[in-house]
Design a protein around this motif. Structure first.
Motif, PDB file in Angstrom:
ATOM      1  N   VAL A 193       1.136  -1.170  -0.176  1.00 53.92           N
ATOM      2  CA  VAL A 193       0.119   0.056  -0.046  1.00 53.92           C
ATOM      3  C   VAL A 193       0.870   1.075  -0.040  1.00 53.92           C
ATOM      4  O   VAL A 193       2.118   1.153   0.276  1.00 53.92           O
ATOM      5  CB  VAL A 193      -0.800   0.197   1.097  1.00 53.92           C
ATOM      6  CG1 VAL A 193      -2.077  -1.062   1.281  1.00 53.92           C
ATOM      7  CG2 VAL A 193      -0.133   0.112   2.494  1.00 53.92           C
ATOM      8  N   THR A 194       0.227   2.364  -0.032  1.00 50.16           N
ATOM      9  CA  THR A 194       0.811   3.771  -0.186  1.00 50.16           C
ATOM     10  C   THR A 194       0.220   4.525   1.032  1.00 50.16           C
ATOM     11  O   THR A 194      -0.960   4.630   1.041  1.00 50.16           O
ATOM     12  CB  THR A 194       0.724   4.566  -1.453  1.00 50.16           C
ATOM     13  OG1 THR A 194       1.279   3.864  -2.597  1.00 50.16           O
ATOM     14  CG2 THR A 194       1.664   5.923  -1.329  1.00 50.16           C
ATOM     15  N   VAL A 195       1.032   4.896   1.726  1.00 56.86           N
ATOM     16  CA  VAL A 195       0.678   5.979   3.222  1.00 56.86           C
ATOM     17  C   VAL A 195       1.404   7.178   3.106  1.00 56.86           C
ATOM     18  O   VAL A 195       2.176   7.515   2.199  1.00 56.86           O
ATOM     19  CB  VAL A 195       1.021   5.174   4.383  1.00 56.86           C
ATOM     20  CG1 VAL A 195       0.579   3.847   4.638  1.00 56.86           C
ATOM     21  CG2 VAL A 195       2.691   4.959   4.432  1.00 56.86           C
ATOM     22  N   SER A 196       0.304   8.054   3.548  1.00 50.17           N
ATOM     23  CA  SER A 196       0.594   9.547   3.665  1.00 50.17           C
ATOM     24  C   SER A 196       0.788  10.215   4.938  1.00 50.17           C
ATOM     25  O   SER A 196      -0.054   9.779   5.561  1.00 50.17           O
ATOM     26  CB  SER A 196      -0.189  10.430   2.544  1.00 50.17           C
ATOM     27  OG  SER A 196       0.204  11.694   2.562  1.00 50.17           O
ATOM     28  N   SER A 197       1.614  10.919   5.129  1.00 51.39           N
ATOM     29  CA  SER A 197       1.625  11.767   6.444  1.00 51.39           C
ATOM     30  C   SER A 197       2.312  13.246   6.411  1.00 51.39           C
ATOM     31  O   SER A 197       3.433  13.140   5.864  1.00 51.39           O
ATOM     32  CB  SER A 197       2.511  10.967   7.388  1.00 51.39           C
ATOM     33  OG  SER A 197       2.418  11.387   8.746  1.00 51.39           O
ATOM     34  N   ARG A 198       1.688  13.982   6.677  1.00 50.23           N
ATOM     35  CA  ARG A 198       2.296  15.309   6.432  1.00 50.23           C
ATOM     36  C   ARG A 198       2.629  15.777   5.194  1.00 50.23           C
ATOM     37  O   ARG A 198       3.712  16.403   5.193  1.00 50.23           O
ATOM     38  CB  ARG A 198       3.361  15.542   7.564  1.00 50.23           C
ATOM     39  CG  ARG A 198       2.805  15.470   9.130  1.00 50.23           C
ATOM     40  CD  ARG A 198       3.996  15.471  10.199  1.00 50.23           C
ATOM     41  NE  ARG A 198       3.439  15.118  11.547  1.00 50.23           N
ATOM     42  CZ  ARG A 198       4.168  15.293  12.490  1.00 50.23           C
ATOM     43  NH1 ARG A 198       5.459  15.908  12.420  1.00 50.23           N
ATOM     44  NH2 ARG A 198       3.753  15.167  13.957  1.00 50.23           N
ATOM     45  N   ALA A 253       4.738   7.270   0.971  1.00 48.31           N
ATOM     46  CA  ALA A 253       5.785   6.270   0.701  1.00 48.31           C
ATOM     47  C   ALA A 253       5.181   4.906   0.593  1.00 48.31           C
ATOM     48  O   ALA A 253       4.089   4.682   1.022  1.00 48.31           O
ATOM     49  CB  ALA A 253       6.784   6.216   2.076  1.00 48.31           C
ATOM     50  N   SER A 254       5.694   4.098  -0.191  1.00 50.45           N
ATOM     51  CA  SER A 254       5.180   2.848  -0.480  1.00 50.45           C
ATOM     52  C   SER A 254       5.583   1.959   0.578  1.00 50.45           C
ATOM     53  O   SER A 254       6.820   1.641   0.977  1.00 50.45           O
ATOM     54  CB  SER A 254       5.816   2.100  -1.910  1.00 50.45           C
ATOM     55  OG  SER A 254       5.399   2.974  -2.826  1.00 50.45           O
ATOM     56  N   VAL A 255       4.870   1.135   1.133  1.00 51.00           N
ATOM     57  CA  VAL A 255       5.217   0.195   2.305  1.00 51.00           C
ATOM     58  C   VAL A 255       4.534  -1.164   2.132  1.00 51.00           C
ATOM     59  O   VAL A 255       3.865  -1.375   1.050  1.00 51.00           O
ATOM     60  CB  VAL A 255       4.447   0.904   3.673  1.00 51.00           C
ATOM     61  CG1 VAL A 255       4.948   2.284   3.973  1.00 51.00           C
ATOM     62  CG2 VAL A 255       3.179   0.711   3.580  1.00 51.00           C
ATOM     63  N   GLU A 256       5.189  -2.030   2.976  1.00 49.46           N
ATOM     64  CA  GLU A 256       4.828  -3.460   3.124  1.00 49.46           C
ATOM     65  C   GLU A 256       4.063  -3.494   4.447  1.00 49.46           C
ATOM     66  O   GLU A 256       4.555  -3.511   5.539  1.00 49.46           O
ATOM     67  CB  GLU A 256       5.896  -4.341   2.914  1.00 49.46           C
ATOM     68  CG  GLU A 256       5.503  -5.840   3.190  1.00 49.46           C
ATOM     69  CD  GLU A 256       6.465  -6.783   3.467  1.00 49.46           C
ATOM     70  OE1 GLU A 256       6.746  -7.254   4.426  1.00 49.46           O
ATOM     71  OE2 GLU A 256       7.120  -6.980   2.444  1.00 49.46           O
ATOM     72  N   LEU A 257       2.640  -3.737   4.337  1.00 44.61           N
ATOM     73  CA  LEU A 257       1.880  -3.825   5.625  1.00 44.61           C
ATOM     74  C   LEU A 257       1.817  -5.436   5.721  1.00 44.61           C
ATOM     75  O   LEU A 257       1.338  -6.067   4.962  1.00 44.61           O
ATOM     76  CB  LEU A 257       0.243  -3.352   5.167  1.00 44.61           C
ATOM     77  CG  LEU A 257      -0.457  -3.099   6.478  1.00 44.61           C
ATOM     78  CD1 LEU A 257       0.051  -1.872   7.517  1.00 44.61           C
ATOM     79  CD2 LEU A 257      -1.979  -2.690   5.854  1.00 44.61           C
ATOM     80  N   ARG A 258       2.444  -5.583   6.880  1.00 46.91           N
ATOM     81  CA  ARG A 258       2.722  -6.899   7.478  1.00 46.91           C
ATOM     82  C   ARG A 258       1.758  -7.296   8.620  1.00 46.91           C
ATOM     83  O   ARG A 258       1.856  -6.819   9.474  1.00 46.91           O
ATOM     84  CB  ARG A 258       4.168  -7.193   7.842  1.00 46.91           C
ATOM     85  CG  ARG A 258       4.607  -8.715   8.323  1.00 46.91           C
ATOM     86  CD  ARG A 258       5.916  -8.576   8.566  1.00 46.91           C
ATOM     87  NE  ARG A 258       6.714  -8.349   7.472  1.00 46.91           N
ATOM     88  CZ  ARG A 258       8.069  -8.501   7.176  1.00 46.91           C
ATOM     89  NH1 ARG A 258       8.833  -8.731   8.540  1.00 46.91           N
ATOM     90  NH2 ARG A 258       8.809  -8.274   6.182  1.00 46.91           N
ATOM     91  N   GLY A 259       0.856  -8.404   8.387  1.00 48.70           N
ATOM     92  CA  GLY A 259       0.077  -8.907   9.507  1.00 48.70           C
ATOM     93  C   GLY A 259       0.782  -9.625  10.680  1.00 48.70           C
ATOM     94  O   GLY A 259       0.899 -10.621  10.211  1.00 48.70           O
ATOM     95  N   THR A 260       0.830  -9.040  11.773  1.00 49.31           N
ATOM     96  CA  THR A 260       1.697  -9.740  12.740  1.00 49.31           C
ATOM     97  C   THR A 260       0.845  -9.899  14.169  1.00 49.31           C
ATOM     98  O   THR A 260       0.354  -9.028  14.745  1.00 49.31           O
ATOM     99  CB  THR A 260       2.987  -8.958  13.200  1.00 49.31           C
ATOM    100  OG1 THR A 260       3.717  -8.862  12.073  1.00 49.31           O
ATOM    101  CG2 THR A 260       3.787  -9.869  14.101  1.00 49.31           C
ATOM    102  N   PRO A 261       0.228 -11.147  14.313  1.00 45.49           N
ATOM    103  CA  PRO A 261      -0.836 -11.379  15.495  1.00 45.49           C
ATOM    104  C   PRO A 261      -0.009 -11.367  16.774  1.00 45.49           C
ATOM    105  O   PRO A 261      -0.855 -10.542  17.617  1.00 45.49           O
ATOM    106  CB  PRO A 261      -1.302 -12.929  15.242  1.00 45.49           C
ATOM    107  CG  PRO A 261       0.001 -13.514  14.388  1.00 45.49           C
ATOM    108  CD  PRO A 261       0.404 -12.564  13.479  1.00 45.49           C
ATOM    109  N   PRO A 286      10.267  -0.811  -0.448  1.00 52.26           N
ATOM    110  CA  PRO A 286       9.259  -0.323   0.417  1.00 52.26           C
ATOM    111  C   PRO A 286       9.481  -0.461   1.795  1.00 52.26           C
ATOM    112  O   PRO A 286      10.368  -1.216   2.260  1.00 52.26           O
ATOM    113  CB  PRO A 286       8.338  -1.391   0.071  1.00 52.26           C
ATOM    114  CG  PRO A 286       8.681  -2.510  -0.457  1.00 52.26           C
ATOM    115  CD  PRO A 286       9.898  -2.062  -1.217  1.00 52.26           C
ATOM    116  N   GLY A 287       8.899   0.539   2.641  1.00 50.45           N
ATOM    117  CA  GLY A 287       9.167   0.556   4.177  1.00 50.45           C
ATOM    118  C   GLY A 287       8.479  -0.703   4.788  1.00 50.45           C
ATOM    119  O   GLY A 287       7.560  -1.187   4.044  1.00 50.45           O
TER     120      GLY A 287
END
Length: 760
Positions: free
Chosen positions: A90-95, A99-107, A177-178
């Motif tokens: 996904v791409t996330v935005s702040s201020r 940035a392109s990031v890897e969203l990692r599902g960690t239980p 990606p972050g």
């Protein structure tokens, strides 16, 4: 002992300037070596610390959702497994930053690859939209715990609850990606999964990766990252800075040792009568040797202690990366040992070179031997006599004769003066090469300035039309970048399709030719080394579950991804996948266009569908090297000045016996002064010419060797222009002549009785 100290004190009062120069030169050399040690420790230990604290995985495999990763836990050599964890790109935005990031599902917080929290806290099931950001990504987004991240194009929001360090490959805009850790519920539609393997023997990494690819199938694996790659990226430019400091520090140490050796040898020749008197009144050879040895060891020890004290007290306050490196180094286990060993090693080396010259002083006989009647420089050659006959100024002819007729001694003087000048030429070449990355980036593998990534909200034609309409954009090259497995399927490489056959991407080639036809590609040095390939070879790789065979027709300069890049045209990749759509656009700007203004205009025109960022320039991380190079040049200039003063003193002393003859043939004091000045200037000129002739090829070789080892490849070296080299050489020669003028004038105006005493 008391007599030894009194003689040393008297000698110090006579040669205060020389003693000060030796102390300052030693301090500069030891400081350079200590900073090099700090940078080497800083380059390696922070990553190693994070890897150890997190109980890091040696291999991370990104696979599709259907891969049966449970089989990997049973592989021989696999100790423990982390995951598998669902992932989504996904791409996330702040201020205002994206940035392109890897969203990692960690239980839950994992036991392998357990990220150390540096701020905030770990994921909490009571906050389903909470995320933990990798610290480097957080700095790029200017995000802190409590901030909210948005996902452009959606109404989704994520809350930052913590920041953590990671030993995985670090975030690089447009390349890597972050990493964002989230609860599995925050990854509702995963595009794949990732699993980490911690090995019993890290040396078996390549074998385990190959076994994993065999078990899962090459089509199931999208990307492989190993601990070696992550460590190399983490070391990055810090290791280069350490290498530069270490190389020049050692070179300066050798130059200082030779300068001290030459200075003592010259002083021995000038004080033969004094040494004979010391022997006659009862000094033993060992005492004479100790006089010189202890005296110069004291100078070196004073400089070393000053450098060590300043580095320890003020090193962490140096602005930028050097200060950070010293601060981290001071907290490492080997810090105290290095702080002792480096200065002691430098002092011992200077002591060794001093001892060789002092040993000669101990061999001086108690009764001075009569000097030969012939001049030490020998008779004038036929050429010199003919030159005097055609009315060439005597100062020029006799100055040449004085400088170069004592061949062994003259060559030694030129060699000692050449060494610091040679290192200065190499340092200037390094400076010029760094400037080239900024002033002429298209010649070092950076033909474009901005990179644009687009989502699926607009068509290819719409995006390209929007980009090319901007007044600052000269050309927009569509492309894709994907990970591919190499022939051995043990490492991931970057496969790029940039430009088209009609509008090819302007790769910077160091070898071969551009890729014009179908199935042709150019590759970086890092990829050629990884695959043990050369220009002209055919290479096979796996993209997803499809094999791809390309013909390498050229070697491109690739500053990104450690040179592990193979590039072809977008049309070539579309032959295997006709539905392939560009995911990025590389922009070449018009001369004078401001990249920030163009990026702001494009981001506004894209209405949230474009992610625009500047192309990373590797020279940006080398900005501290400028200050380092400037400091090294100052230290080397100081060493050269010591050697120059030594050469001047030797020339003046050796010419004293010729004063009577020169005055007898009618030369004025001004002409006699000009002879010494000319001899010194010609010696400096010979050293400048030798340093330039040897330094420029050596600098090219060293810089290109560093380029090859880093994966960028040879061909990036840039020597200093004549506009810099000529003034440097002229300044060195004029400085030598100016320094020689005063002592030469004093010697030329000595009284007759003093001259007879010197000759006797």
């Amino acid at each position: 002992m008391r007599a030894t100290l009194r003689w040393a004190h008297s000698d110090l009062r006579t040669h205060r300037g020389e003693a000060l120069f030796l102390v300052l030169a030693t301090a500069g050399i030891v400081a350079s070596l200590l900073l090099a040690t700090a940078l080497f420790g800083y380059a390696t230990n922070p990553w190693q610390r994070v890897f150890t604290q997190s109980h890091g995985a040696h291999v991370w495999l990104h696979t599709d959702k259907a891969a049966d990763t449970g089989k990997l836990a049973g592989l021989d050599g696999v100790d423990t497994v982390a995951g598998p964890y669902p992932t989504a790109a996904v791409t996330v935005s702040s201020r205002g930053s994206r940035a392109s990031v890897e969203l990692r599902g960690t239980p839950e917080r994992p036991s392998v690859g357990r990220p150390p929290i540096v701020s905030g806290h770990w994921l909490d099931p009571s906050a389903p939209n909470g995320v933990v950001l990798e610290s480097r990504l957080a700095r790029a987004l200017l995000a802190e715990p409590g901030d909210t991240l948005t996902v452009p194009g959606t109404a989704r929001e994520l809350t930052v609850v913590g920041l953590a360090d990671s030993a995985e490959p670090r975030y690089r805009p447009g390349e890597q990606p972050g990493l964002v850790w989230a609860l599995p519920s925050a990854v509702p539609d995963p595009g794949g999964q990732v699993i980490g393997l911690r090995l019993t023997d890290p040396g078996d990494t390549s074998y385990i990766v190959q076994r994993a690819v065999t078990v899962l199938g090459s089509g199931a694996i999208g990307e492989v990252s190993t601990w070696q790659q992550a460590r190399a990226e983490a070391q990055g430019d810090n290791r280069l800075l350490g290498q530069v400091l270490g190389l020049f520090g050692l070179g300066a140490l050798v130059a200082a040792g030779f300068a001290v050796h030459g200075a003592i040898g010259t002083r021995i020749r000038g004080h033969l009568r004094d040494l004979s008197v010391l022997k006659a009144i009862g000094f033993t050879p060992g005492q004479v040797v100790r006089i010189f040895l202890l005296q110069h060891l004291a100078y070196a020890l004073l400089g070393a202690l000053a450098a060590a004290g300043l580095a320890e007290a003020l090193g962490s306050r140096i602005p930028g990366r050097l200060g950070d490196a010293v601060g981290v180094w001071q907290g490492l286990p080997g810090h105290t040992v290095a702080l002792i060993v480096v200065p002691v090693g430098a002092v011992l080396f200077i002591g060794a070179t001093t001892g060789l010259a002092a040993w000669r002083a101990g061999r001086v006989p108690p009764v001075p031997l009569p000097r030969p009647a012939a001049t030490s420089g020998g008779r004038l050659s036929g050429v010199a006599r003919r030159a005097l006959g055609v009315r060439i100024p005597p100062a020029l002819v006799l100055g040449w004769h004085t400088a170069f007729t004592r061949r062994p001694r003259s060559l030694a003087t030129v060699a000692r003066l050449t060494l610091p000048l040679l290192l200065i030429v190499v340092a200037m070449s390094a400076w010029t090469t760094i400037d080239r990355f900024h002033s002429d980036p298209e010649r070092v593998g950076l033909p474009t300035t901005l990179s644009v990534r687009a989502d699926a909200g607009r068509s290819e034609q719409q995006i390209r039309s929007l980009l090319e309409r901007d007044p600052g954009v000269a050309a927009a090259y569509p492309g894709v970048e994907t990970a591919a497995l190499g022939p051995s399927q043990t490492a991931t490489i970057a496969l790029r399709g940039l430009g088209t056959h009609r509008d090819p991407y302007p790769h910077t080639l160091a070898e071969g030719r551009p890729a014009r036809g179908s199935d042709e590609a150019v590759a970086g040095q890092g990829l050629l080394d990884l695959l043990d390939a050369r220009v002209g070879d055919w290479v096979r790789m796996t993209v997803g579950d499809q094999p791809l065979i390309l013909h390498i027709v050229g070697r491109s300069i690739e500053p990104e991804n450690a040179g592990r890049v193979i590039s072809t045209s977008l049309d070539t990749l579309r032959e295997n996948d006709p539905g392939l759509r560009p995911t990025l656009y590389e922009l070449r700007l018009d001369p004078g266009a401001d990249p920030r203004e163009v990026a702001d205009r494009l981001a506004a025109a894209g209405d949230g569908h474009l992610d625009v960022h500047a192309v990373a320039n590797p020279a940006d991380g080398l900005s501290p090297l400028r200050a380092v190079v400037a400091g090294l040049i100052a230290v080397l200039a100081l060493i050269g000045l010591i050697e120059l003063l030594t050469a001047i003193g030797g020339t003046v002393r050796e010419s004293e016996r010729d004063l009577l003859a020169l005055k007898a043939i009618g030369l004025s004091p001004r002409q006699i002064t000009a002879i010494t000045v000319t001899a010194t200037g010609l010696t400096a000129l010979a050293a400048v010419l030798a340093a330039t002739a040897l330094g420029l090829p050596l600098a090219h070789w060293l810089i290109d060797a560093q380029g090859r080892s880093s994966g960028i490849g040879a061909g990036i070296a840039q020597g200093p222009s004549a506009v810099l080299v000529v003034p440097l050489g002229a300044a060195a020669v004029l400085c030598a002549a100016a320094l020689a003028a005063v002592p030469a004038a004093r010697a030329a105006r000595r009284r007759l009785a003093d001259t007879l005493s010197a000759v006797a």
